[in-house]
Write a protein that holds these residues in place. Sequence first.
Motif, PDB file in Angstrom:
ATOM      1  N   ALA A   1       3.097 -45.381 -38.774  1.00  0.00           N
ATOM      2  CA  ALA A   1       2.168 -46.154 -39.604  1.00  0.00           C
ATOM      3  C   ALA A   1       2.723 -46.303 -41.026  1.00  0.00           C
ATOM      4  CB  ALA A   1       0.820 -45.478 -39.636  1.00  0.00           C
ATOM      5  N   LYS A   2       3.319 -45.250 -41.542  1.00  0.00           N
ATOM      6  CA  LYS A   2       3.892 -45.295 -42.897  1.00  0.00           C
ATOM      7  C   LYS A   2       5.077 -46.255 -42.946  1.00  0.00           C
ATOM      8  CE  LYS A   2       3.485 -41.239 -45.074  1.00  0.00           C
ATOM      9  NZ  LYS A   2       3.865 -39.910 -45.584  1.00  0.00           N
ATOM     10  N   ARG A   3       5.869 -46.246 -41.878  1.00  0.00           N
ATOM     11  CA  ARG A   3       7.040 -47.116 -41.818  1.00  0.00           C
ATOM     12  C   ARG A   3       6.624 -48.589 -41.782  1.00  0.00           C
ATOM     13  NH1 ARG A   3      10.885 -46.865 -36.759  1.00  0.00           N
ATOM     14  NH2 ARG A   3       9.279 -48.279 -36.082  1.00  0.00           N
ATOM     15  N   LYS A   4       5.515 -48.892 -41.129  1.00  0.00           N
ATOM     16  CA  LYS A   4       5.042 -50.278 -41.071  1.00  0.00           C
ATOM     17  C   LYS A   4       4.547 -50.768 -42.420  1.00  0.00           C
ATOM     18  CE  LYS A   4       3.652 -50.742 -36.294  1.00  0.00           C
ATOM     19  NZ  LYS A   4       2.551 -50.966 -35.370  1.00  0.00           N
ATOM     20  N   GLN A   5       4.021 -49.876 -43.255  1.00  0.00           N
ATOM     21  CA  GLN A   5       3.494 -50.267 -44.551  1.00  0.00           C
ATOM     22  C   GLN A   5       4.586 -50.677 -45.527  1.00  0.00           C
ATOM     23  OE1 GLN A   5       1.092 -47.046 -45.918  1.00  0.00           O
ATOM     24  NE2 GLN A   5      -0.637 -47.573 -44.607  1.00  0.00           N
ATOM     25  N   LYS A   6       5.779 -50.164 -45.335  1.00  0.00           N
ATOM     26  CA  LYS A   6       6.876 -50.468 -46.259  1.00  0.00           C
ATOM     27  C   LYS A   6       7.418 -51.842 -46.040  1.00  0.00           C
ATOM     28  CE  LYS A   6       8.303 -45.800 -47.140  1.00  0.00           C
ATOM     29  NZ  LYS A   6       9.357 -44.837 -47.132  1.00  0.00           N
TER      30      LYS A   6
END
Length: 69
Positions: free
Chosen positions: A64-69
Amino acid sequence: MKRQMCYALEIAIAFTPWLMSMYLLYWLEYSEIWTSQTAHHGKISVAILAVGMGLSFLVQSYFAKRKQK
């Protein structure tokens, strides 16, 4: 289509630690290494499941964090 396949793969990867912890409990019970008379049976079962669920949560959080970047 590619996005859906990647999402499905990420979900499968995120669930893997939890499923492995459940399979570990099943295997211990099936092979009769682990019985209900084993000392601290309930506590250890909860700990194994908590570790599996925690790892699944961390993997899903990473995706999820990787998608936000």
